[in-house]
Scaffold this active site. Structure first.
Site, PDB file in Angstrom:
ATOM      1  N   VAL A  14     -28.482  11.130   4.979  1.00  0.00           N
ATOM      2  CA  VAL A  14     -28.223   9.941   4.172  1.00  0.00           C
ATOM      3  C   VAL A  14     -26.756   9.573   4.352  1.00  0.00           C
ATOM      4  O   VAL A  14     -25.884  10.445   4.290  1.00  0.00           O
ATOM      5  CB  VAL A  14     -28.524  10.190   2.679  1.00  0.00           C
ATOM      6  N   CYS A  15     -26.506   8.299   4.622  1.00  0.00           N
ATOM      7  CA  CYS A  15     -25.141   7.801   4.731  1.00  0.00           C
ATOM      8  C   CYS A  15     -24.370   8.600   5.796  1.00  0.00           C
ATOM      9  O   CYS A  15     -24.867   8.809   6.891  1.00  0.00           O
ATOM     10  CB  CYS A  15     -24.475   7.853   3.360  1.00  0.00           C
ATOM     11  N   THR A  16     -23.169   9.070   5.456  1.00  0.00           N
ATOM     12  CA  THR A  16     -22.347   9.773   6.441  1.00  0.00           C
ATOM     13  C   THR A  16     -22.767  11.224   6.647  1.00  0.00           C
ATOM     14  O   THR A  16     -22.068  11.972   7.344  1.00  0.00           O
ATOM     15  CB  THR A  16     -20.859   9.716   6.036  1.00  0.00           C
TER      16      THR A  16
ATOM     17  N   THR B 268     -25.984   4.986  10.118  1.00  0.00           N
ATOM     18  CA  THR B 268     -25.222   5.540   9.020  1.00  0.00           C
ATOM     19  C   THR B 268     -24.661   4.372   8.236  1.00  0.00           C
ATOM     20  O   THR B 268     -25.000   3.213   8.502  1.00  0.00           O
ATOM     21  CB  THR B 268     -24.099   6.486   9.530  1.00  0.00           C
TER      22      THR B 268
END
Length: 322
Positions: A105-107, A125
């Site tokens: 998730v995300c970074t 990302t």
């Protein structure tokens, strides 16, 4: 029911929503049956609590060293990914490939890239870090547009709430659309956002009518988008005058009959474009548009893209269940 244990990696500086968003989705599935489909565990390097980037403290269930190999390994993002503990990268390098499904998730994708796990894979990302990820890891194919990307057993998502969208997509793949929709309704979110396009879900955008005739009309619209769905026809089905029907429908659902029909037809067309190989003309007819041009105008107005482009970006190949 097949259980798919989920292990969530915790570290100082983690984004709390990257953790709690997907966890709430997976945990929601446990409310729908006697056996939890997704047993969830959290783990930090030493098993100690971590402080999120917002200052909240999260308690870990165990240490990474003691964690059982999961079906789904979830790696969240956050400020802590900028200068990660080398021990965390080493653990991911050794243990992440053992998971049947790897999710970031995300970074969190940055951590996986640092561990050498994304080379040759298509990923995404948070939009603010896509250039950074592509520059520092040229062997990784970074797509900055979608809110999540599937590449085999690897699933990566964009920032924060996109983790909820990805988790819902995984639940839909594992347990079916009805289960995912039920969880989405409980969380008051959309079943699936179409990448970076506008959110759109007719079933969640309108309230359910209280009165039986109006509920039956809503159900009929959903099940027969290609039928005559004029106010006059729907009013006759509800055994009300067109004027009374239109007023009652809006009062109970929060939207007009026409807008509700438009949403259902667009949602139906989207699903056919995503999930089938039907031609654009066939989809337009099945969704009640009549002509491809009418459907194109509706897509451009609501989603900012034409049907053919929408299919190119969001058509999902069949993924066998495990």
């Amino acid at each position: 029911m097949t259980q798919r244990p989920v292990l969530v990696v915790l570290f100082d500086g983690v984004q709390s929503l990257d953790v709690t968003g997907p966890v709430e989705v997976f945990a929601g599935a446990a409310q729908l049956g006697a056996v939890p489909p997704y047993p969830i565990r959290t783990a930090s390097l030493d098993g100690a609590p971590v402080r999120t980037q917002s200052g909240l403290r999260l308690a870990a269930d165990t240490s990474l060293a003691d964690a059982e190999p999961p079906h789904t390994l979830l790696v969240p993002g956050g400020d802590g990914t900028r200068t990660p503990d080398p021990r965390l990268i080493d653990w991911l390098r050794v243990h992440a490939p053992r998971a049947e499904r790897l999710v970031s998730v995300c970074t969190g994708a940055v951590l996986l890239a640092e561990a050498g796990l994304l080379d040759g894979r298509r990923v995404t990302t948070h939009w603010a870090f896509c250039d950074h990820l592509a520059r520092d890891h040229p062997a990784v194919e970074v797509d900055p547009d979608p809110i999540f990307v599937r590449d085999g057993n690897l699933a990566t998502s964009a920032g924060v709430t996109a983790g909820i969208d990805l988790a819902l997509a995984l639940v839909e793949e594992d347990l079916g659309r009805d289960t995912a929709l039920t969880i989405a309704r409980h969380l008051v979110v959309f079943l699936r956002r179409p990448g970076n396009q506008a959110q759109f879900s007719a079933q969640l955008a309108a309230q359910t009518a209280r009165r039986e005739p109006l509920r039956e009309v809503q159900q009929f619209i959903t099940e027969h988008p290609a039928a005559d769905l004029s106010v006059e026809s729907l009013a006759a089905r509800a055994r009300l005058s067109p004027r009374h029907f239109a007023r009652a429908f809006q009062a109970e659902t929060g939207t007009t009959p026409g807008r509700y029909v438009d949403r259902v037809r667009l949602e139906h067309a989207r699903r056919l474009l995503e999930d089938t190989a039907d031609g654009v003309q066939e989809v337009a007819r099945a969704a009640g548009y009549g002509t491809p041009e009418a459907m194109r105008r509706a897509f451009v107005k609501a989603l900012g893209t034409a049907p053919a482009e929408y299919r190119r970006r969001f058509h999902a190949p069949h993924v066998p269940s495990h």
